[in-house]
Design a protein around this motif. Structure first.
Motif, PDB file in Angstrom:
ATOM      1  N   ASN A 152       0.820  -1.209   0.000  1.00 27.75           N
ATOM      2  CA  ASN A 152       0.000   0.000   0.000  1.00 27.75           C
ATOM      3  C   ASN A 152       0.856   1.262   0.000  1.00 27.75           C
ATOM      4  OD1 ASN A 152      -2.502  -1.267  -0.033  1.00 27.75           O
ATOM      5  ND2 ASN A 152      -2.524  -1.519   2.186  1.00 27.75           N
ATOM      6  N   GLU A 207       0.699  -4.057   4.154  1.00 28.42           N
ATOM      7  CA  GLU A 207      -0.607  -3.468   4.445  1.00 28.42           C
ATOM      8  C   GLU A 207      -0.491  -2.034   4.933  1.00 28.42           C
ATOM      9  OE1 GLU A 207       0.214  -6.075   8.176  1.00 28.42           O
ATOM     10  OE2 GLU A 207       0.944  -5.842   6.120  1.00 28.42           O
ATOM     11  N   GLY A 260       2.380  -0.123   4.072  1.00 28.95           N
ATOM     12  CA  GLY A 260       3.302   0.610   3.207  1.00 28.95           C
ATOM     13  C   GLY A 260       4.572   1.010   3.937  1.00 28.95           C
TER      14      GLY A 260
END
Length: 394
Positions: A28, A253, A255
């Motif tokens: 992400n 999830e 980043g």
């Protein structure tokens, strides 16, 4: 709350579907150099300062107060984990951790217990611990047996935002050269089960016992990392990134990359300063591109890591690029000088100045704990004083 019973070998195996391949979630987007901090903390009673199984009560009381971040259970019932929301500087970290600390202290007083930092409890006995009643913890207990109770150790995790997946891997492997810095600066676990281990960070010895601990595989390509993850899931050994206990691991999830070698410091102020040091290093990497990591960086990785655990700021450091040997203390101070512009830009100058002062004085939390024990000759009194230090009262 009772301990989890021992399990047979078949029940300890992960229960996976026929097709074991698990897709690694996409990396992400996050703001580059943003921060997040997690702290695992000790809950101790106030009559003998041993660990106390009050996590459930503490979580219930903490849930009644709106706070940033989160407060969650950990492996055993005498520990909890607090975390911040997304932060942008060391000052943001302390601004979030401070009200959480005040709520912890207020609720601990209601329960007649205390909250303590440090990477290990000085004299607790692992066999007396209780596994917290949560499905994942029960599963880990079934798989790892007594190691799960011995995992009653306390660390600080620092997340740093990365602009994209490949940049995250580059950041991860650059940060690996500085793992000894993080260990020595945060070391706060000299005592285990009533004994001086002669290590500044004995906590990390407990992590070594887990089969998926150590370092991440060397790749600078997220596509190659996805292929590695797919191979590992096909073996049935791994189901998610949580199954890797690496010193640094990607957290797609969020980043971020997550640095996991820090002992929990004795104060939230030091925890925030360490996050500021990580952020300043990250800014230096992004702005200056000072070196390109290679697999050869890991030739001396384990040696440097051991030195920092064993000797703290008095350790030796081997530069993986040149093979030069120098005192770790000198390498830390040299690095702090190199990143002065970045630390100023990240509003971390004050935090790093505090760390620098301690490095120049060869002072870390492990030394503080040993000095207290040298004076008091009573580990329960050392824990009591550490609890006061966490409160900001010592």
């Amino acid at each position: 709350m009772s301990s989890i019973p021992a399990a047979g070998p078949m029940s300890a195996l992960p229960k996976l579907p026929q097709d074991r391949t698990v897709q690694l979630e996409p990396f992400n987007r996050s703001e580059a150099l943003s921060l997040g901090v997690e702290l695992e903390l000790q809950l101790v009673n106030t009559h003998d300062y041993d660990l106390a199984p009050y996590a459930e009560d503490m979580l219930r009381l903490m849930a009644q107060t709106p706070l940033p971040g989160s407060v969650v259970p950990e492996m055993t019932s005498s520990m909890i984990e607090i975390s911040t929301d997304i932060c942008h500087s060391a000052q943001d970290v302390i601004d979030q951790l401070s009200p959480i600390r005040e709520a912890l202290i207020r609720n601990a007083d209601k329960l007649n217990i205390a909250v303590v930092g440090g990477g290990t409890h000085a004299f607790q006995q692992w066999h007396e611990r209780r596994i917290y009643d949560k499905p994942r913890f029960r599963e880990l207990s079934e798989l790892y047996g007594y190691l799960s109770k011995q995992f009653t150790i306390f660390g600080q995790h620092v997340h740093i935002g990365c602009p994209d997946a490949d940049a995250a891997l580059l950041m991860l492997h650059r940060m690996s050269r500085y793992i000894p810095h993080f260990i020595a600066l945060s070391a706060s676990s000299p005592f285990v089960q009533g004994q001086d281990t002669q290590f500044d960070s004995a906590r990390l010895n407990s992590v070594f016992a887990f089969p998926l601990s150590g370092r991440a595989p060397f790749t600078l390509s997220w596509k190659e990392f996805e292929a590695y993850f797919a191979k590992m899931t096909r073996t049935g050994v791994v189901r998610s990134m949580k199954d890797f206990y690496w010193d640094i691991r990607p957290k797609p999830e969020f980043g971020t990359i997550e640095i996991r070698v820090f002992d929990t410091p004795l104060t939230v102020e030091r925890a925030a300063a360490l996050a500021g040091y990580v952020q300043s290093l990250g800014a230096w990497f992004l702005q200056e591109q000072p070196f390109m990591p290679t697999e050869d960086d890991y030739l001396v990785y384990t040696y440097n890591r051991f030195q920092a655990c064993r000797f703290g700021l008095d350790a030796a450091y081997v530069d993986p690029a040149t093979g030069e040997h120098m005192p770790l203390r000198e390498h830390i101070l040299m690095t702090m000088t190199r990143i002065e512009l970045q630390s100023e830009a990240m509003n971390a100058s004050t935090a790093i100045a505090q760390l620098r002062t301690d490095v120049e004085a060869s002072q870390n939390d492990a030394r503080w704990l040993r000095e207290r024990q040298g004076k008091e000759r009573m580990l329960a009194e050392v824990v009591r004083q550490a609890a006061l230090r966490f409160r900001g009262a010592a």
